[in-house]
Design an enzyme around this catalytic site. Structure first.
Site, mmCIF file in Angstrom:
data_model
loop_
_atom_site.group_PDB
_atom_site.id
_atom_site.type_symbol
_atom_site.label_atom_id
_atom_site.label_comp_id
_atom_site.label_asym_id
_atom_site.label_seq_id
_atom_site.Cartn_x
_atom_site.Cartn_y
_atom_site.Cartn_z
ATOM 1 N N LYS A 263 0.844 -1.209 0.000
ATOM 2 C CA LYS A 263 0.000 0.000 0.000
ATOM 3 C C LYS A 263 0.873 1.252 0.000
ATOM 4 O O LYS A 263 0.678 2.174 -0.788
ATOM 5 C CB LYS A 263 -0.885 -0.022 1.252
ATOM 6 C CG LYS A 263 -1.794 1.164 1.394
ATOM 7 C CD LYS A 263 -2.465 1.190 2.757
ATOM 8 C CE LYS A 263 -3.085 -0.147 3.069
ATOM 9 N NZ LYS A 263 -3.924 -0.102 4.267
ATOM 10 N N LYS B 149 3.284 -1.986 11.388
ATOM 11 C CA LYS B 149 1.976 -1.935 12.069
ATOM 12 C C LYS B 149 2.208 -2.289 13.525
ATOM 13 O O LYS B 149 3.175 -2.977 13.854
ATOM 14 C CB LYS B 149 1.031 -2.956 11.433
ATOM 15 C CG LYS B 149 -0.437 -2.686 11.696
ATOM 16 C CD LYS B 149 -1.034 -1.668 10.754
ATOM 17 C CE LYS B 149 -2.419 -1.252 11.190
ATOM 18 N NZ LYS B 149 -3.075 -0.401 10.180
ATOM 19 N N ASP C 237 -5.456 3.655 13.941
ATOM 20 C CA ASP C 237 -6.170 2.571 13.249
ATOM 21 C C ASP C 237 -7.382 2.294 14.142
ATOM 22 O O ASP C 237 -7.776 3.170 14.936
ATOM 23 C CB ASP C 237 -5.255 1.337 13.088
ATOM 24 C CG ASP C 237 -5.868 0.266 12.173
ATOM 25 O OD1 ASP C 237 -5.857 0.448 10.955
ATOM 26 O OD2 ASP C 237 -6.372 -0.757 12.685
ATOM 27 N N THR D 164 -8.688 8.833 4.746
ATOM 28 C CA THR D 164 -8.898 7.462 4.270
ATOM 29 C C THR D 164 -10.258 7.344 3.590
ATOM 30 O O THR D 164 -10.368 6.793 2.486
ATOM 31 C CB THR D 164 -8.771 6.454 5.440
ATOM 32 O OG1 THR D 164 -7.532 6.711 6.113
ATOM 33 C CG2 THR D 164 -8.793 5.030 4.944
ATOM 34 N N ASN E 192 -13.882 6.049 11.835
ATOM 35 C CA ASN E 192 -13.235 7.112 11.069
ATOM 36 C C ASN E 192 -13.390 6.910 9.555
ATOM 37 O O ASN E 192 -13.790 7.834 8.834
ATOM 38 C CB ASN E 192 -11.750 7.151 11.472
ATOM 39 C CG ASN E 192 -10.960 8.116 10.627
ATOM 40 O OD1 ASN E 192 -10.322 7.714 9.662
ATOM 41 N ND2 ASN E 192 -11.031 9.394 10.941
ATOM 42 N N SER F 42 -0.798 10.867 5.781
ATOM 43 C CA SER F 42 0.157 10.814 6.899
ATOM 44 C C SER F 42 1.552 11.177 6.410
ATOM 45 O O SER F 42 2.298 11.885 7.097
ATOM 46 C CB SER F 42 0.193 9.408 7.508
ATOM 47 O OG SER F 42 -0.857 9.243 8.424
HETATM 48 P P1 NDP Z 1 -12.494 2.909 14.002
HETATM 49 O O1 NDP Z 1 -12.052 2.308 15.284
HETATM 50 O O2 NDP Z 1 -12.662 4.369 13.892
HETATM 51 O O3 NDP Z 1 -13.866 2.237 13.524
HETATM 52 C C1 NDP Z 1 -13.964 0.854 13.319
HETATM 53 C C2 NDP Z 1 -15.394 0.527 12.957
HETATM 54 O O4 NDP Z 1 -15.462 -0.847 12.556
HETATM 55 C C3 NDP Z 1 -16.348 0.693 14.132
HETATM 56 O O5 NDP Z 1 -17.617 1.012 13.661
HETATM 57 C C4 NDP Z 1 -16.321 -0.711 14.748
HETATM 58 O O6 NDP Z 1 -17.467 -1.029 15.505
HETATM 59 C C5 NDP Z 1 -16.269 -1.571 13.501
HETATM 60 N N1 NDP Z 1 -15.648 -2.848 13.836
HETATM 61 C C6 NDP Z 1 -14.424 -3.049 14.380
HETATM 62 N N2 NDP Z 1 -14.218 -4.347 14.616
HETATM 63 C C7 NDP Z 1 -15.332 -4.980 14.204
HETATM 64 C C8 NDP Z 1 -15.731 -6.336 14.163
HETATM 65 N N3 NDP Z 1 -14.931 -7.313 14.612
HETATM 66 N N4 NDP Z 1 -16.957 -6.620 13.648
HETATM 67 C C9 NDP Z 1 -17.769 -5.636 13.193
HETATM 68 N N5 NDP Z 1 -17.455 -4.321 13.215
HETATM 69 C C10 NDP Z 1 -16.246 -4.008 13.709
HETATM 70 O O7 NDP Z 1 -11.442 2.359 12.912
HETATM 71 P P2 NDP Z 1 -11.144 2.928 11.460
HETATM 72 O O8 NDP Z 1 -12.372 3.470 10.841
HETATM 73 O O9 NDP Z 1 -9.936 3.756 11.554
HETATM 74 O O10 NDP Z 1 -10.698 1.581 10.701
HETATM 75 C C11 NDP Z 1 -11.616 0.762 9.987
HETATM 76 C C12 NDP Z 1 -10.846 -0.118 9.020
HETATM 77 O O11 NDP Z 1 -10.113 0.713 8.094
HETATM 78 C C13 NDP Z 1 -9.807 -1.049 9.645
HETATM 79 O O12 NDP Z 1 -9.715 -2.232 8.874
HETATM 80 C C14 NDP Z 1 -8.511 -0.252 9.484
HETATM 81 O O13 NDP Z 1 -7.370 -1.094 9.496
HETATM 82 C C15 NDP Z 1 -8.737 0.357 8.106
HETATM 83 N N6 NDP Z 1 -7.936 1.527 7.794
HETATM 84 C C16 NDP Z 1 -7.979 2.652 8.580
HETATM 85 C C17 NDP Z 1 -7.234 3.750 8.253
HETATM 86 C C18 NDP Z 1 -7.321 5.033 9.012
HETATM 87 O O14 NDP Z 1 -6.724 6.025 8.560
HETATM 88 N N7 NDP Z 1 -8.041 5.114 10.116
HETATM 89 C C19 NDP Z 1 -6.319 3.733 7.098
HETATM 90 C C20 NDP Z 1 -6.404 2.545 6.287
HETATM 91 C C21 NDP Z 1 -7.170 1.483 6.659
HETATM 92 P P3 NDP Z 1 -17.358 -1.083 17.116
HETATM 93 O O15 NDP Z 1 -17.373 0.337 17.560
HETATM 94 O O16 NDP Z 1 -18.566 -1.863 17.529
HETATM 95 O O17 NDP Z 1 -16.072 -1.798 17.447
#
Ligand code: NDP
Length: 444
Positions: free
Chosen positions: A114, A126, A166, A209, A240, A376
């Site tokens: 990536k 990571k 993350d 993102t 996020n 970033s």
């Molecule tokens: P957040 O913690 O802000 O949000 C995660 C979301 O996904 C929440 O709604 C959470 O629900 C849900 N979630 C997490 N685990 C599970 C699960 N096991 N089953 C169902 N829902 C789940 O994280 P981000 O938005 O930052 O990240 C989301 C994804 O994007 C991840 O895969 C991350 O690696 C990827 N990502 C993030 C980046 C970033 O800049 N933030 C960059 C690139 C990729 P709940 O509150 O119930 O846990």
């Protein structure tokens, strides 16, 4: 047996109990077979794939902290420094009870390709912890972050390894981590990204993102004579990535009809009202089911099932392996034509195959969610120049980076006669640059 299969078998044998890492390696090596076969002798001689699949370093450590009741808690912390061929290690920190070494290795491995795709000088890493910030007070989160950084600070630095957020790590956690780094090291440097705007953060990093995901989606649709305007979009997650993917979809004229969390999902046929979601998630740190209290015409369903909603475009933005074969079948049966991954590896290999075989345009996370890490890297550039760019400047750079990633991905797929296979294209384009650097730097 092919070189790629030999290396995959070695990875499985040497890293038992790490299924997510096996899955990520399998997906990459499968799609790279055309490139690997063409250079087999040279790669074997340099043990290139063995080195590529072995992290340069893994740091694992104890994180003791005291909760609000005076009880000592102990979590496990990690940093996987996977590959520094093209720049300092870069990749987020995840705080979630499911975190283990195998999950962080899968994430670090994906991050190599990536980061290469962004065109910026950043290697792959990571880290994180099995600490769960949910339900903890600000004070507890601060104590945990301080203890975590007390150990991690020995291994990171602005030109060495630059973590970011993350799952479970947002602005609040980055603030506490940065404060402790500064206090111990006495350095005001760009050692973390996702910082606050008054202390070295970049405008648009919070949105990057999600916005980046929608920029590449929009570009892919344009290049295939289609458009985002007027489409119904299903999004999973409500963190996020999901929130800002939703915002950009709406700005570009699409209707977002779902969001979810690990408890369930909401369906709003009239279109998600994002100000309500932001208040629940960003201000009150609540659950997505609270949405239907504010919007009684929307529906909340407990459990999985968000992919059963009829939509034109699906954007998985929650977590790994959340879109499985039965979900892919439901999406295709309901007429979904496009899937773009906001999360890391949210679609299983079987589901990806099914979607691609059924002519669903599929943009993998390595390309689609690279806007976060790219921004970033822009934050790092601003920090080292002691400058702050305007939101318009950063947004324009982000958009151009996503358009370039689309072009590199599509071009690599075309060069190897796999037109429109963006999974292969992203892996090949990311791999070529890293391998070139690894070859030039000798056996290290
Ligand atoms: P957040 O913690 O802000 O949000 C995660 C979301 O996904 C929440 O709604 C959470 O629900 C849900 N979630 C997490 N685990 C599970 C699960 N096991 N089953 C169902 N829902 C789940 O994280 P981000 O938005 O930052 O990240 C989301 C994804 O994007 C991840 O895969 C991350 O690696 C990827 N990502 C993030 C980046 C970033 O800049 N933030 C960059 C690139 C990729 P709940 O509150 O119930 O846990």
């Amino acid at each position: 047996m092919s070189y790629a299969s030999e290396v995959y078998d070695r990875v499985v044998a040497k890293n038992p109990s790490e299924p997510e890492f096996h899955q990520a390696v399998k997906e990459v090596l499968n799609t790279l077979s055309v490139v690997i076969d063409a250079h087999e002798e040279e790669y074997r001689e340099m043990a290139l794939l063995e080195r590529l699949t072995e992290p340069e370093r893994i740091i694992a450590f104890r994180v003791p902290w005291v909760d609000d009741h005076g009880k000592v808690q102990v979590n496990k912390g990690y940093r996987v420094q996977f590959n520094s061929a093209i720049g300092p290690y870069k990749g987020g920190l995840r705080f979630h009870p499911s975190v283990n070494q195998g999950i962080l290795k899968f994430l670090g491995f994906e991050q190599i390709f990536k980061n290469s795709l962004t065109g910026l000088p950043i290697g792959g890493g990571k880290g994180g912890s099995d600490f769960d910030p949910k339900g903890k007070s600000d004070n507890e989160v601060m104590h945990f972050c301080q203890s975590f950084m007390t150990e991690l600070c020995k291994y990171i630095g602005a030109d060495q390894d630059v973590p970011a957020g993350d799952i479970g790590v947002g602005g609040r956690e980055i603030g506490y981590l940065y404060g402790q780094y500064k206090r111990i090291k006495g350095l005001y440097e760009g050692v973390l990204t996702g910082k606050g705007l008054t202390w070295g953060g970049s405008l648009i990093r919070t949105q990057a993102t999600g916005y980046g995901l929608v920029y590449i989606l929009d570009e892919m649709l344009k290049q295939n004579n289609n458009t985002l305007a007027g489409k119904n979009v299903c999004i999973s997650g409500s963190g996020n990535v999901a929130i800002y993917a939703c915002e950009k979809c709406q700005q570009l004229g699409a209707k977002v009809i779902s969001l979810s969390d690990s408890n369930g999902y909401v369906y709003d046929a009239k279109g998600i009202q994002l100000d309500i979601v932001k208040d629940i998630k960003e201000v009150r740190r609540g659950r997505i089911k609270e949405y239907v209290k504010a919007v009684p015409t929307a529906e909340y369903t407990e459990g999985r099932g968000v992919w059963n909603i009829k939509c034109d475009i699906a954007l998985p933005c929650a977590t790994q392996n959340e879109l499985q074969l039965e979900d892919a079948k439901a999406l295709v049966a309901n007429g979904c034509k496009v899937v773009a991954e906001g999360a890391n590896m949210p679609t299983t290999i079987e589901a990806t195959d099914y979607l691609q075989k059924n002519n669903v345009m599929f943009m993998p996370g390595k390309a689609a969610n690279a806007g976060g890490v790219a921004t970033s890297a822009l934050e790092m550039a601003q920090n080292s120049q002691r400058l702050s760019w305007t939101a318009q400047e950063v947004d324009a750079k982000l958009k151009q980076i996503m358009i370039d990633i689309y072009a590199k991905t599509a071009d690599a797929a075309k060069r190897y006669n796999m037109e429109n296979n963006y999974v292969a294209g992203a892996n090949i384009a990311g791999f070529e640059k890293v391998v070139d650097a690894m070859k030039a730097q000798g056996i290290v």
